[in-house]
Design a protein around this motif. Structure first.
Motif, mmCIF file in Angstrom:
data_model
loop_
_atom_site.group_PDB
_atom_site.id
_atom_site.type_symbol
_atom_site.label_atom_id
_atom_site.label_comp_id
_atom_site.label_asym_id
_atom_site.label_seq_id
_atom_site.Cartn_x
_atom_site.Cartn_y
_atom_site.Cartn_z
ATOM 1 N N HIS A 106 -1.440 1.683 8.647
ATOM 2 C CA HIS A 106 -2.893 1.642 8.455
ATOM 3 C C HIS A 106 -3.207 0.476 7.540
ATOM 4 O O HIS A 106 -2.791 0.466 6.368
ATOM 5 N N ALA B 183 -5.028 1.157 12.906
ATOM 6 C CA ALA B 183 -3.754 1.888 12.926
ATOM 7 C C ALA B 183 -2.881 1.349 14.048
ATOM 8 O O ALA B 183 -3.262 1.403 15.221
ATOM 9 N N PHE C 207 -10.362 0.310 8.936
ATOM 10 C CA PHE C 207 -8.923 0.491 9.062
ATOM 11 C C PHE C 207 -8.499 0.374 10.513
ATOM 12 O O PHE C 207 -9.169 0.872 11.425
ATOM 13 N N THR D 6 -7.787 7.462 6.870
ATOM 14 C CA THR D 6 -6.540 7.124 7.572
ATOM 15 C C THR D 6 -5.786 8.362 8.032
ATOM 16 O O THR D 6 -4.669 8.248 8.543
#
Length: 491
Positions: free
Chosen positions: A172, A158, A156, A95
Protein backbone atom coordinates in the motif's frame (compact mmCIF):
# COMPACT_ATOMS: atom_id res chain seq x y z
CA UNK A 1 -43.11 42.49 -11.17
CA UNK A 2 -45.09 44.65 -13.57
CA UNK A 3 -42.07 45.83 -15.54
CA UNK A 4 -41.09 43.80 -18.59
CA UNK A 5 -37.57 45.09 -18.20
CA UNK A 6 -37.37 43.87 -14.60
CA UNK A 7 -38.80 40.45 -15.51
CA UNK A 8 -36.38 40.10 -18.41
CA UNK A 9 -33.43 41.06 -16.22
CA UNK A 10 -34.45 38.68 -13.45
CA UNK A 11 -35.05 35.86 -15.92
CA UNK A 12 -31.71 36.34 -17.66
CA UNK A 13 -29.87 36.55 -14.34
CA UNK A 14 -31.49 33.36 -13.06
CA UNK A 15 -30.68 31.50 -16.27
CA UNK A 16 -27.05 32.62 -16.17
CA UNK A 17 -26.82 31.78 -12.46
CA UNK A 18 -28.09 28.24 -13.05
CA UNK A 19 -25.82 27.79 -16.07
CA UNK A 20 -22.74 29.07 -14.23
CA UNK A 21 -23.52 26.94 -11.18
CA UNK A 22 -23.87 23.79 -13.25
CA UNK A 23 -20.75 24.61 -15.26
CA UNK A 24 -18.80 25.37 -12.07
CA UNK A 25 -19.81 22.07 -10.47
CA UNK A 26 -18.81 20.24 -13.63
CA UNK A 27 -15.42 21.97 -13.66
CA UNK A 28 -14.84 21.14 -9.99
CA UNK A 29 -15.74 17.49 -10.52
CA UNK A 30 -13.49 17.18 -13.56
CA UNK A 31 -10.65 18.99 -11.81
CA UNK A 32 -10.98 16.84 -8.70
CA UNK A 33 -11.12 13.68 -10.79
CA UNK A 34 -8.00 14.59 -12.77
CA UNK A 35 -5.98 15.53 -9.70
CA UNK A 36 -7.15 12.43 -7.86
CA UNK A 37 -6.11 10.27 -10.82
CA UNK A 38 -2.71 11.95 -10.86
CA UNK A 39 -2.26 11.26 -7.16
CA UNK A 40 -3.30 7.64 -7.76
CA UNK A 41 -0.71 7.35 -10.51
CA UNK A 42 2.00 8.62 -8.17
CA UNK A 43 0.89 6.15 -5.51
CA UNK A 44 0.91 3.29 -8.03
CA UNK A 45 4.44 4.16 -9.16
CA UNK A 46 5.70 4.12 -5.56
CA UNK A 47 3.85 0.88 -4.78
CA UNK A 48 5.32 -0.88 -7.83
CA UNK A 49 8.83 0.32 -6.97
CA UNK A 50 8.56 -1.20 -3.49
CA UNK A 51 6.93 -4.34 -4.94
CA UNK A 52 9.81 -4.63 -7.39
CA UNK A 53 12.36 -4.55 -4.60
CA UNK A 54 10.48 -7.29 -2.74
CA UNK A 55 10.30 -9.38 -5.89
CA UNK A 56 14.10 -9.10 -6.29
CA UNK A 57 14.60 -10.66 -2.85
CA UNK A 58 15.11 -7.63 -0.67
CA UNK A 59 14.43 -8.62 2.91
CA UNK A 60 12.07 -6.75 5.18
CA UNK A 61 15.00 -5.44 7.19
CA UNK A 62 16.81 -4.22 4.11
CA UNK A 63 13.65 -2.76 2.61
CA UNK A 64 13.44 0.99 2.97
CA UNK A 65 9.89 1.78 1.66
CA UNK A 66 8.97 5.35 1.09
CA UNK A 67 12.35 7.05 1.19
CA UNK A 68 10.58 10.38 1.38
CA UNK A 69 7.90 11.66 3.72
CA UNK A 70 5.37 12.37 0.97
CA UNK A 71 4.61 8.72 0.02
CA UNK A 72 3.86 6.54 3.07
CA UNK A 73 4.11 2.78 2.45
CA UNK A 74 2.60 -0.17 4.32
CA UNK A 75 3.33 -3.81 3.37
CA UNK A 76 1.03 -6.62 4.57
CA UNK A 77 1.11 -10.39 4.07
CA UNK A 78 -1.74 -12.74 3.17
CA UNK A 79 -3.00 -12.74 6.73
CA UNK A 80 -3.20 -9.00 6.88
CA UNK A 81 -0.20 -8.66 9.21
CA UNK A 82 2.03 -5.64 8.70
CA UNK A 83 5.53 -6.73 7.75
CA UNK A 84 7.04 -3.38 6.75
CA UNK A 85 6.20 0.33 6.88
CA UNK A 86 7.89 3.52 5.78
CA UNK A 87 9.93 5.60 8.18
CA UNK A 88 8.14 7.95 10.59
CA UNK A 89 4.68 6.52 9.72
CA UNK A 90 2.72 6.95 12.93
CA UNK A 91 -0.87 6.19 11.89
CA UNK A 92 -2.74 5.12 8.77
CA UNK A 93 -6.30 4.45 7.63
CA UNK A 94 -7.88 3.33 4.37
CA UNK A 95 -5.52 0.40 3.67
CA UNK A 96 -7.46 -2.35 5.44
CA UNK A 97 -5.46 -2.25 8.66
CA UNK A 98 -4.41 0.59 10.91
CA UNK A 99 -1.32 -1.14 12.31
CA UNK A 100 1.94 0.68 11.76
CA UNK A 101 4.27 -1.62 13.74
CA UNK A 102 5.79 -4.47 11.70
CA UNK A 103 5.07 -8.00 13.01
CA UNK A 104 8.00 -10.47 13.04
CA UNK A 105 7.69 -12.92 10.15
CA UNK A 106 6.71 -16.54 10.79
CA UNK A 107 9.66 -18.94 11.37
CA UNK A 108 11.00 -20.68 8.31
CA UNK A 109 10.63 -24.50 8.53
CA UNK A 110 13.86 -26.45 9.33
CA UNK A 111 15.29 -29.34 7.24
CA UNK A 112 14.60 -31.88 10.09
CA UNK A 113 10.79 -31.87 9.79
CA UNK A 114 8.68 -35.01 9.09
CA UNK A 115 8.49 -36.95 5.84
CA UNK A 116 5.50 -34.99 4.60
CA UNK A 117 7.50 -31.85 4.98
CA UNK A 118 10.36 -33.51 3.11
CA UNK A 119 8.04 -34.43 0.35
CA UNK A 120 6.77 -30.85 0.24
CA UNK A 121 10.36 -29.59 0.15
CA UNK A 122 11.12 -31.99 -2.64
CA UNK A 123 8.20 -30.65 -4.57
CA UNK A 124 9.30 -27.13 -3.85
CA UNK A 125 12.81 -27.96 -4.98
CA UNK A 126 11.48 -29.38 -8.18
CA UNK A 127 9.26 -26.34 -8.82
CA UNK A 128 10.62 -23.33 -6.91
CA UNK A 129 8.18 -20.38 -6.61
CA UNK A 130 8.54 -17.45 -8.97
CA UNK A 131 8.79 -13.90 -7.69
CA UNK A 132 6.70 -11.43 -9.63
CA UNK A 133 4.80 -8.20 -9.33
CA UNK A 134 1.08 -8.43 -10.24
CA UNK A 135 0.29 -6.76 -13.53
CA UNK A 136 -3.36 -6.27 -12.59
CA UNK A 137 -4.54 -2.71 -12.08
CA UNK A 138 -4.09 -1.70 -8.47
CA UNK A 139 -6.91 -1.06 -6.07
CA UNK A 140 -7.30 2.58 -5.12
CA UNK A 141 -8.64 3.90 -1.81
CA UNK A 142 -8.65 7.19 0.02
CA UNK A 143 -7.49 7.49 3.57
CA UNK A 144 -5.31 9.38 5.98
CA UNK A 145 -1.81 8.96 7.29
CA UNK A 146 0.21 10.59 10.04
CA UNK A 147 3.86 11.08 9.10
CA UNK A 148 6.25 12.79 11.46
CA UNK A 149 3.35 14.20 13.46
CA UNK A 150 1.42 15.63 10.49
CA UNK A 151 -1.88 14.07 9.41
CA UNK A 152 -3.04 14.48 5.84
CA UNK A 153 -5.31 12.86 3.25
CA UNK A 154 -3.77 10.39 0.82
CA UNK A 155 -4.65 8.36 -2.25
CA UNK A 156 -3.53 4.76 -1.70
CA UNK A 157 -2.70 2.21 -4.39
CA UNK A 158 -2.52 -1.52 -3.48
CA UNK A 159 -0.20 -3.70 -5.60
CA UNK A 160 0.35 -7.43 -4.97
CA UNK A 161 3.78 -9.08 -5.23
CA UNK A 162 5.01 -12.65 -4.83
CA UNK A 163 8.47 -13.10 -3.25
CA UNK A 164 11.00 -15.81 -4.03
CA UNK A 165 9.83 -17.70 -0.96
CA UNK A 166 6.30 -17.88 -2.44
CA UNK A 167 4.81 -15.36 0.00
CA UNK A 168 2.19 -13.02 -1.43
CA UNK A 169 2.44 -9.50 -0.08
CA UNK A 170 0.36 -6.40 -0.65
CA UNK A 171 2.12 -3.06 -0.93
CA UNK A 172 0.00 0.00 0.00
CA UNK A 173 1.60 3.24 -1.15
CA UNK A 174 0.04 6.68 -0.76
CA UNK A 175 0.26 9.97 -2.57
CA UNK A 176 -0.86 13.19 -0.86
CA UNK A 177 -4.14 14.81 -1.88
CA UNK A 178 -3.16 18.22 -0.55
CA UNK A 179 -2.49 19.61 -4.03
CA UNK A 180 -5.87 18.36 -5.24
CA UNK A 181 -7.67 19.84 -2.26
CA UNK A 182 -5.82 23.12 -2.54
CA UNK A 183 -6.56 23.44 -6.28
CA UNK A 184 -10.23 22.57 -5.80
CA UNK A 185 -10.54 25.01 -2.90
CA UNK A 186 -8.86 27.74 -4.95
CA UNK A 187 -11.14 27.20 -7.94
CA UNK A 188 -14.23 26.99 -5.70
CA UNK A 189 -13.28 30.20 -3.92
CA UNK A 190 -12.69 31.95 -7.23
CA UNK A 191 -16.07 30.80 -8.51
CA UNK A 192 -17.89 31.86 -5.37
CA UNK A 193 -16.21 35.24 -5.58
CA UNK A 194 -16.68 35.72 -9.31
CA UNK A 195 -20.25 34.41 -9.59
CA UNK A 196 -21.91 37.39 -7.86
CA UNK A 197 -19.81 39.79 -9.92
CA UNK A 198 -20.72 37.94 -13.11
CA UNK A 199 -24.42 38.01 -12.19
CA UNK A 200 -24.22 41.73 -11.49
CA UNK A 201 -22.66 42.28 -14.91
CA UNK A 202 -25.31 40.12 -16.59
CA UNK A 203 -28.13 41.89 -14.75
CA UNK A 204 -26.71 45.32 -15.61
CA UNK A 205 -26.17 44.50 -19.28
CA UNK A 206 -29.61 42.90 -19.59
CA UNK A 207 -31.21 45.91 -17.92
CA UNK A 208 -29.49 48.34 -20.28
CA UNK A 209 -30.11 46.26 -23.41
CA UNK A 210 -33.77 45.72 -22.48
CA UNK A 211 -34.16 49.39 -21.72
CA UNK A 212 -32.73 50.30 -25.09
CA UNK A 213 -34.86 47.69 -26.85
CA UNK A 214 -38.06 48.78 -25.11
CA UNK A 215 -37.46 52.50 -25.51
CA UNK A 216 -39.44 52.57 -28.80
CA UNK A 217 -42.29 50.74 -27.06
CA UNK A 218 -42.42 53.46 -24.43
CA UNK A 219 -42.49 56.03 -27.23
CA UNK A 220 -45.39 54.18 -28.84
CA UNK A 221 -47.21 54.02 -25.51
CA UNK A 222 -46.76 57.72 -24.83
CA UNK A 223 -47.94 58.66 -28.31
CA UNK A 224 -50.98 56.38 -28.01
CA UNK A 225 -51.79 57.94 -24.65
CA UNK A 226 -51.52 61.38 -26.23
CA UNK A 227 -53.76 60.31 -29.12
CA UNK A 228 -56.30 58.95 -26.65
CA UNK A 229 -56.26 62.17 -24.63
CA UNK A 230 -56.47 64.49 -27.65
CA UNK A 231 -58.74 62.25 -29.79
CA UNK A 232 -56.60 63.33 -32.76
CA UNK A 233 -56.48 60.23 -34.96
CA UNK A 234 -54.30 61.96 -37.54
CA UNK A 235 -51.27 61.53 -35.30
CA UNK A 236 -49.00 58.51 -35.72
CA UNK A 237 -46.64 56.65 -33.42
CA UNK A 238 -42.90 56.84 -34.14
CA UNK A 239 -41.51 53.98 -36.21
CA UNK A 240 -37.95 52.88 -35.31
CA UNK A 241 -35.42 52.31 -38.06
CA UNK A 242 -34.87 48.71 -37.00
CA UNK A 243 -36.56 45.79 -38.73
CA UNK A 244 -37.48 43.88 -35.60
CA UNK A 245 -40.79 43.06 -33.93
CA UNK A 246 -41.08 46.52 -32.37
CA UNK A 247 -40.78 48.20 -35.77
CA UNK A 248 -43.48 45.88 -37.11
CA UNK A 249 -45.61 46.70 -34.07
CA UNK A 250 -45.24 50.42 -34.77
CA UNK A 251 -46.16 49.97 -38.44
CA UNK A 252 -49.15 47.81 -37.55
CA UNK A 253 -50.24 50.38 -34.97
CA UNK A 254 -50.04 53.17 -37.55
CA UNK A 255 -51.98 51.05 -40.04
CA UNK A 256 -54.63 50.46 -37.39
CA UNK A 257 -54.76 54.20 -36.67
CA UNK A 258 -55.15 54.89 -40.40
CA UNK A 259 -58.05 52.46 -40.67
CA UNK A 260 -59.57 53.83 -37.48
CA UNK A 261 -59.22 57.41 -38.71
CA UNK A 262 -60.84 56.51 -42.01
CA UNK A 263 -63.63 54.72 -40.18
CA UNK A 264 -64.25 57.65 -37.87
CA UNK A 265 -64.15 60.12 -40.77
CA UNK A 266 -66.52 57.91 -42.68
CA UNK A 267 -68.83 57.74 -39.68
CA UNK A 268 -68.72 61.51 -39.26
CA UNK A 269 -69.48 62.05 -42.93
CA UNK A 270 -72.23 59.50 -42.69
CA UNK A 271 -73.83 61.28 -39.73
CA UNK A 272 -73.47 64.66 -41.44
CA UNK A 273 -74.86 63.41 -44.74
CA UNK A 274 -77.67 61.53 -43.01
CA UNK A 275 -78.62 64.65 -41.07
CA UNK A 276 -78.58 66.66 -44.30
CA UNK A 277 -80.66 64.09 -46.18
CA UNK A 278 -83.17 63.78 -43.34
CA UNK A 279 -83.48 67.53 -42.95
CA UNK A 280 -84.92 68.04 -46.43
CA UNK A 281 -87.94 65.66 -46.32
CA UNK A 282 -88.66 66.52 -42.70
CA UNK A 283 -88.61 70.26 -43.45
CA UNK A 284 -90.80 69.72 -46.52
CA UNK A 285 -93.25 67.56 -44.60
CA UNK A 286 -93.40 70.05 -41.74
CA UNK A 287 -94.02 72.92 -44.15
CA UNK A 288 -96.86 71.09 -45.84
CA UNK A 289 -98.45 70.17 -42.53
CA UNK A 290 -98.18 73.72 -41.23
CA UNK A 291 -99.73 75.07 -44.43
CA UNK A 292 -102.45 72.42 -44.20
CA UNK A 293 -103.13 73.38 -40.62
CA UNK A 294 -103.51 77.06 -41.52
CA UNK A 295 -105.19 76.51 -44.89
CA UNK A 296 -106.73 73.04 -45.17
CA UNK A 297 -107.70 73.66 -48.75
CA UNK A 298 -104.00 74.10 -49.70
CA UNK A 299 -102.80 70.81 -48.09
CA UNK A 300 -100.80 68.74 -50.60
CA UNK A 301 -101.65 65.27 -49.37
CA UNK A 302 -99.85 63.39 -52.19
CA UNK A 303 -96.71 65.45 -51.59
CA UNK A 304 -96.86 64.80 -47.87
CA UNK A 305 -97.28 61.09 -48.48
CA UNK A 306 -94.34 61.12 -50.93
CA UNK A 307 -92.13 62.89 -48.42
CA UNK A 308 -93.20 60.44 -45.73
CA UNK A 309 -92.41 57.47 -47.96
CA UNK A 310 -89.07 58.96 -48.88
CA UNK A 311 -88.33 59.56 -45.20
CA UNK A 312 -89.32 55.99 -44.39
CA UNK A 313 -87.09 54.57 -47.13
CA UNK A 314 -84.16 56.71 -46.03
CA UNK A 315 -84.60 55.67 -42.42
CA UNK A 316 -84.69 52.01 -43.47
CA UNK A 317 -81.52 52.46 -45.52
CA UNK A 318 -79.73 54.14 -42.64
CA UNK A 319 -80.82 51.41 -40.26
CA UNK A 320 -79.57 48.71 -42.64
CA UNK A 321 -76.22 50.49 -43.04
CA UNK A 322 -75.88 50.76 -39.29
CA UNK A 323 -76.51 47.02 -38.94
CA UNK A 324 -73.95 46.26 -41.63
CA UNK A 325 -71.38 48.53 -40.00
CA UNK A 326 -71.99 46.77 -36.69
CA UNK A 327 -70.82 43.53 -38.32
CA UNK A 328 -74.18 41.78 -38.48
CA UNK A 329 -73.77 38.46 -40.22
CA UNK A 330 -76.42 37.40 -42.75
CA UNK A 331 -78.42 34.22 -42.38
CA UNK A 332 -77.56 30.98 -44.14
CA UNK A 333 -80.91 30.28 -45.77
CA UNK A 334 -81.03 28.97 -49.35
CA UNK A 335 -82.09 31.79 -51.67
CA UNK A 336 -82.86 31.14 -55.35
CA UNK A 337 -81.59 34.21 -57.20
CA UNK A 338 -83.53 33.41 -60.38
CA UNK A 339 -86.84 33.34 -58.51
CA UNK A 340 -85.83 36.41 -56.47
CA UNK A 341 -85.02 38.40 -59.62
CA UNK A 342 -88.37 37.47 -61.22
CA UNK A 343 -90.18 38.47 -58.04
CA UNK A 344 -88.46 41.87 -57.89
CA UNK A 345 -89.08 42.53 -61.60
CA UNK A 346 -92.75 41.70 -61.21
CA UNK A 347 -93.04 44.39 -58.51
CA UNK A 348 -91.70 47.18 -60.78
CA UNK A 349 -94.24 49.91 -61.53
CA UNK A 350 -95.94 49.63 -64.94
CA UNK A 351 -95.13 53.23 -65.83
CA UNK A 352 -91.38 52.54 -65.70
CA UNK A 353 -89.21 50.71 -68.16
CA UNK A 354 -89.95 47.05 -67.49
CA UNK A 355 -86.75 44.96 -67.23
CA UNK A 356 -86.23 42.03 -69.55
CA UNK A 357 -85.20 38.93 -67.56
CA UNK A 358 -83.20 36.01 -68.94
CA UNK A 359 -82.15 32.96 -66.93
CA UNK A 360 -79.75 30.33 -68.27
CA UNK A 361 -81.67 27.05 -68.52
CA UNK A 362 -78.64 24.77 -68.20
CA UNK A 363 -77.14 26.46 -65.14
CA UNK A 364 -78.75 24.12 -62.62
CA UNK A 365 -79.85 25.42 -59.21
CA UNK A 366 -79.01 29.10 -58.85
CA UNK A 367 -79.10 29.19 -55.08
CA UNK A 368 -76.90 31.12 -52.67
CA UNK A 369 -76.74 31.15 -48.86
CA UNK A 370 -77.76 34.35 -47.14
CA UNK A 371 -80.52 36.71 -46.11
CA UNK A 372 -83.40 36.80 -48.56
CA UNK A 373 -84.45 40.26 -47.41
CA UNK A 374 -80.99 41.79 -47.85
CA UNK A 375 -80.46 40.16 -51.25
CA UNK A 376 -83.85 41.39 -52.36
CA UNK A 377 -82.75 44.89 -51.35
CA UNK A 378 -79.63 44.51 -53.53
CA UNK A 379 -81.63 43.37 -56.58
CA UNK A 380 -84.20 46.11 -56.02
CA UNK A 381 -81.54 48.81 -55.72
CA UNK A 382 -79.85 47.66 -58.93
CA UNK A 383 -83.17 47.62 -60.81
CA UNK A 384 -84.10 51.07 -59.46
CA UNK A 385 -80.73 52.46 -60.50
CA UNK A 386 -80.98 50.93 -63.98
CA UNK A 387 -84.54 52.16 -64.54
CA UNK A 388 -83.58 55.62 -63.34
CA UNK A 389 -80.76 55.94 -65.91
CA UNK A 390 -82.04 53.82 -68.81
CA UNK A 391 -83.42 55.41 -71.95
CA UNK A 392 -85.46 52.55 -73.42
CA UNK A 393 -84.48 49.17 -71.97
CA UNK A 394 -83.14 47.31 -68.95
CA UNK A 395 -81.87 43.72 -69.20
CA UNK A 396 -81.36 41.31 -66.30
CA UNK A 397 -79.42 38.05 -66.75
CA UNK A 398 -78.98 35.30 -64.17
CA UNK A 399 -76.49 32.50 -64.78
CA UNK A 400 -73.95 30.25 -63.13
CA UNK A 401 -70.24 30.89 -63.49
CA UNK A 402 -68.21 28.03 -62.02
CA UNK A 403 -68.92 27.97 -58.31
CA UNK A 404 -70.65 31.39 -58.37
CA UNK A 405 -74.00 32.79 -59.40
CA UNK A 406 -73.98 35.98 -61.47
CA UNK A 407 -76.73 38.58 -61.75
CA UNK A 408 -76.07 41.19 -64.46
CA UNK A 409 -78.22 44.31 -64.71
CA UNK A 410 -77.62 46.32 -67.90
CA UNK A 411 -79.19 49.58 -69.04
CA UNK A 412 -78.84 51.60 -72.22
CA UNK A 413 -78.17 54.88 -70.47
CA UNK A 414 -75.11 57.09 -70.57
CA UNK A 415 -73.06 54.66 -68.48
CA UNK A 416 -70.58 55.38 -65.71
CA UNK A 417 -67.24 57.05 -66.48
CA UNK A 418 -64.33 54.76 -65.70
CA UNK A 419 -62.84 57.23 -63.22
CA UNK A 420 -66.10 57.24 -61.23
CA UNK A 421 -66.76 53.49 -61.11
CA UNK A 422 -65.45 53.09 -57.57
CA UNK A 423 -66.78 56.38 -56.29
CA UNK A 424 -70.42 55.59 -57.06
CA UNK A 425 -70.38 52.91 -54.36
CA UNK A 426 -69.57 55.46 -51.65
CA UNK A 427 -72.38 56.61 -49.41
CA UNK A 428 -74.37 59.71 -50.37
CA UNK A 429 -72.49 59.98 -53.68
CA UNK A 430 -74.53 60.80 -56.79
CA UNK A 431 -73.12 61.59 -60.19
CA UNK A 432 -76.35 63.25 -61.27
CA UNK A 433 -76.12 66.13 -58.79
CA UNK A 434 -78.07 68.36 -61.12
CA UNK A 435 -81.13 66.14 -60.75
CA UNK A 436 -83.59 66.63 -57.92
CA UNK A 437 -83.33 64.65 -54.76
CA UNK A 438 -86.67 63.09 -55.35
CA UNK A 439 -85.59 61.69 -58.71
CA UNK A 440 -82.00 60.89 -57.85
CA UNK A 441 -82.41 59.40 -54.39
CA UNK A 442 -80.11 59.88 -51.42
CA UNK A 443 -77.12 58.05 -52.91
CA UNK A 444 -77.30 55.06 -50.55
CA UNK A 445 -78.63 52.32 -52.84
CA UNK A 446 -75.36 51.25 -54.45
CA UNK A 447 -73.43 51.59 -51.19
CA UNK A 448 -75.93 49.30 -49.49
CA UNK A 449 -75.79 46.85 -52.41
CA UNK A 450 -72.00 46.53 -52.31
CA UNK A 451 -71.89 46.18 -48.50
CA UNK A 452 -74.55 43.45 -48.57
CA UNK A 453 -72.69 41.64 -51.35
CA UNK A 454 -69.45 41.77 -49.34
CA UNK A 455 -71.24 40.44 -46.23
CA UNK A 456 -72.41 37.48 -48.33
CA UNK A 457 -68.90 36.72 -49.54
CA UNK A 458 -69.48 38.21 -52.99
CA UNK A 459 -68.68 41.28 -55.05
CA UNK A 460 -70.53 44.01 -56.90
CA UNK A 461 -68.78 45.73 -59.81
CA UNK A 462 -69.78 48.06 -62.64
CA UNK A 463 -68.60 48.05 -66.21
CA UNK A 464 -69.71 49.08 -69.66
CA UNK A 465 -72.67 47.38 -71.33
CA UNK A 466 -72.93 46.40 -75.01
CA UNK A 467 -74.77 49.61 -75.92
CA UNK A 468 -72.50 51.91 -73.91
CA UNK A 469 -74.67 51.90 -70.82
CA UNK A 470 -73.80 50.59 -67.38
CA UNK A 471 -73.61 46.93 -66.51
CA UNK A 472 -73.67 46.00 -62.80
CA UNK A 473 -72.46 42.48 -62.02
CA UNK A 474 -73.38 40.84 -58.72
CA UNK A 475 -71.30 37.73 -58.01
CA UNK A 476 -72.21 35.48 -55.08
CA UNK A 477 -70.84 32.04 -54.11
CA UNK A 478 -73.21 29.19 -54.90
CA UNK A 479 -74.67 27.32 -51.95
CA UNK A 480 -73.45 23.70 -51.68
CA UNK A 481 -76.29 21.33 -52.43
CA UNK A 482 -75.46 18.92 -49.57
CA UNK A 483 -76.07 21.60 -46.96
CA UNK A 484 -79.42 23.04 -48.06
CA UNK A 485 -81.47 24.89 -45.54
CA UNK A 486 -84.89 25.93 -46.62
CA UNK A 487 -85.46 28.30 -43.73
CA UNK A 488 -86.07 31.78 -45.07
CA UNK A 489 -84.72 34.85 -43.35
CA UNK A 490 -85.80 38.35 -44.22
CA UNK A 491 -82.97 40.13 -42.34
Amino acid sequence: MRSVRARATLGATLVVAVALTVAGLAVLLVLRGNLTDRAGLEAEVTAREVAGELALGTTYAELDPGDDDTHPVQVTDEGGRVVAVSRELEAISGTGTSQVAPVPPAPTPSPGDDDDDDEDEDVDDDDPPRSEVSSDPPDFTNGTATVDGETADYRFAAVEVTTKEGVTLTVHAGAPLAAEQEAVDTVRTSMLTGLPLMLLVVAGVTWLVTRRALRPVEGIRQEMAAITASEDLSRRVPEPDSRDEIARLARTTNETLTVLEASVDRQRRFVADASHELRSPIASLRTQLEVGEAHPELLDVPGAVADTVRLQVLAADLLLLARLDAGERPGRAAVGLDALVREEVSQRAVDRIRPDVSVADDSGPLEVAGSRGQLARVIGNLLDNAQRHAERSVAVAVRADGGDVLVEVTDDGSGVPEAERDRIFERFVRLDDARSRDDGGAGLGLAIARDVAARHGGTLTVGEGPGGGARFTLRLPKKPQDGRDGTAEDG
